[in-house]
Write an enzyme that holds these catalytic residues in place. Structure first.
Site, PDB file in Angstrom:
ATOM      1  N   LYS A   1      -2.552   0.447   2.724  1.00  0.00           N
ATOM      2  CA  LYS A   1      -1.778   1.356   1.869  1.00  0.00           C
ATOM      3  C   LYS A   1      -2.018   1.058   0.402  1.00  0.00           C
ATOM      4  CE  LYS A   1       1.866   2.878   4.953  1.00  0.00           C
ATOM      5  NZ  LYS A   1       3.297   3.174   5.066  1.00  0.00           N
TER       6      LYS A   1
ATOM      7  N   LYS B   1      -6.594   6.834  12.298  1.00  0.00           N
ATOM      8  CA  LYS B   1      -5.433   7.268  13.083  1.00  0.00           C
ATOM      9  C   LYS B   1      -4.899   8.575  12.502  1.00  0.00           C
ATOM     10  CE  LYS B   1      -1.763   4.903  10.612  1.00  0.00           C
ATOM     11  NZ  LYS B   1      -0.567   4.138  10.566  1.00  0.00           N
TER      12      LYS B   1
ATOM     13  N   LYS C   1      -0.289  11.177   7.914  1.00  0.00           N
ATOM     14  CA  LYS C   1      -0.065  12.113   6.826  1.00  0.00           C
ATOM     15  C   LYS C   1      -0.713  11.609   5.545  1.00  0.00           C
ATOM     16  CE  LYS C   1       3.217  14.758   4.495  1.00  0.00           C
ATOM     17  NZ  LYS C   1       3.554  14.152   3.237  1.00  0.00           N
TER      18      LYS C   1
END
Ligand code: TYM
Length: 336
Positions: free
Chosen positions: A113, A200, A203
């Site tokens: 992230k 994966k 969003k």
């Protein structure tokens, strides 16, 4: 004497629509576990602040996610909103002091992230919250003394950290206060992006990389039709993209279609267009039922909001009890 009912806890971030990865990896399990266990499910808005977020949208995203969860069968009495239960964040501070910096540094989701944020040019917003988030997750789980935590595969490392924190805490206080929460997976714990099956479904990767479970039919069919099937294909070996479409069919419980298409694959006669059509049909059938239910639920949003505030207050009692015990055990003071 009968055994006490076991507790199930899981949570989801209000970062937008729910996609089929969330549903088949975790939420489908949330729904079915409600039949046999005491279940507590959270919309974790404090977690949604760990990535750059829009203050004008956060509250509404939480409510939208509540409607979505109810539409797929999560019972409102089992639902809470994290910011309505401040004990989670208080316990997470305590857990910060029971979690080693080294262990937290090894979390791969932080690295991924953090990279996402950097690539979007918002480097200064790799927040301390993003780094610390798995500790808050441990508090979400342990504050309800959960026995089982139904999640997708991407959460395995966070669950391990929760158990490590529980162990360290138990060691320091000299008793088995927290039990070790067990991870539960569905049969399809890792749904991939149809646009890029090396990733994966998620969003944060962008619009093409997830399929909204409330998607309107034409767009949903288009997304499945354009699914990548052949990248990196080796003779006789199933590519990740094809395997993912089979996973989706299986997740929709269309085993007859699944098995007959697998036979075709094994005989070398499978037409991808047939696999895509069967997958799209199955997903559309599900999403149509979800949309209908969601429309019923959103007809009276005020009633839902009232109900969720009540359920959060009820669920909070358990969190308060645990926090009080924890503070007693480690030498902190309780307000009363
Ligand atoms: P979140 O909000 O990213 O995702 C919610 C749930 O969906 C699962 N999931 C998937 N499963 C299979 N395939 C995929 N492509 C896929 N994408 C998402 C996730 O594994 C998750 O179960 N950190 C958590 C939220 C959280 C939590 C908790 C979970 C906070 N506190 C306590 C369990 C217990 C997260 O960001 O999930």
């Amino acid at each position: 004497m009968s055994q006490p009912t076991k507790t199930v806890l899981s949570c989801i971030q209000p970062t937008g629509y729910m996609h089929f990865g969330n549903y088949f990896g975790a939420i489908k399990n949330w729904v079915s576990l409600q039949e046999s266990y005491d279940c507590v499910y959270g919309v974790v808005d404090y977690h949604a602040m760990t990535m750059p977020f829009d203050i004008k949208k956060l509250r509404n995203n939480s409510w939208e996610l509540i409607y979505n969860l109810m539409a797929v069968g999560v019972k409102p009495e089992n639902l809470f909103v994290q910011s309505l239960i401040p004990e989670h964040t208080e316990l997470s501070w305590i857990f910060n002091c029971f979690c080693s910096y080294g262990h937290l540094s090894r979390m791969t989701q932080f690295k991924d992230k953090g990279k996402d944020v950097k690539e979007k040019g918002a480097e200064s917003f790799i927040s301390a919250g993003l780094f610390d988030y798995p500790v808050l997750q441990a508090a979400d789980i342990l504050i309800y003394k959960a026995d089982f935590v139904p999640v997708g595969k991407d959460q395995d490392q966070h669950l391990e950290l929760s158990r490590a924190i529980a162990q360290r805490f138990n060691h320091v206080v000299g008793k088995e206060y927290f039990k070790m929460p067990e991870t539960l997976h569905t049969e399809t714990p890792k749904i991939k992006s149809t646009a890029d099956p090396s990733k994966k479904m998620s969003k944060s990767a962008g619009e093409k990389h997830y399929i909204n479970i409330f998607e309107e039919e034409a767009r949903l069919r288009k997304q499945v039709k354009s699914a990548v099937t052949d990248v990196g294909r080796e003779e006789g070996k199933m590519s990740d993209g094809v395997a993912n479409l089979f996973e989706l069919l299986k997740a929709c419980e269309k085993m007859e279609a699944h098995d007959s298409l697998v036979d075709s694959f094994n005989q070398g006669t499978l037409k991808y267009v047939d696999l895509k059509e069967a997958t799209a049909d199955a997903l559309v059938e599900l999403s149509q039922a979800f949309i209908e239910k969601r429309n019923e639920i959103t007809a009276d949003k005020r009633a839902v909001k009232y109900q969720i505030k009540q359920s959060s207050a009820e669920i909070r009692k358990k969190a308060q009890e645990t926090l009080r015990e924890v503070k007693e055990l480690i030498g902190l003071m309780n307000v009363k």
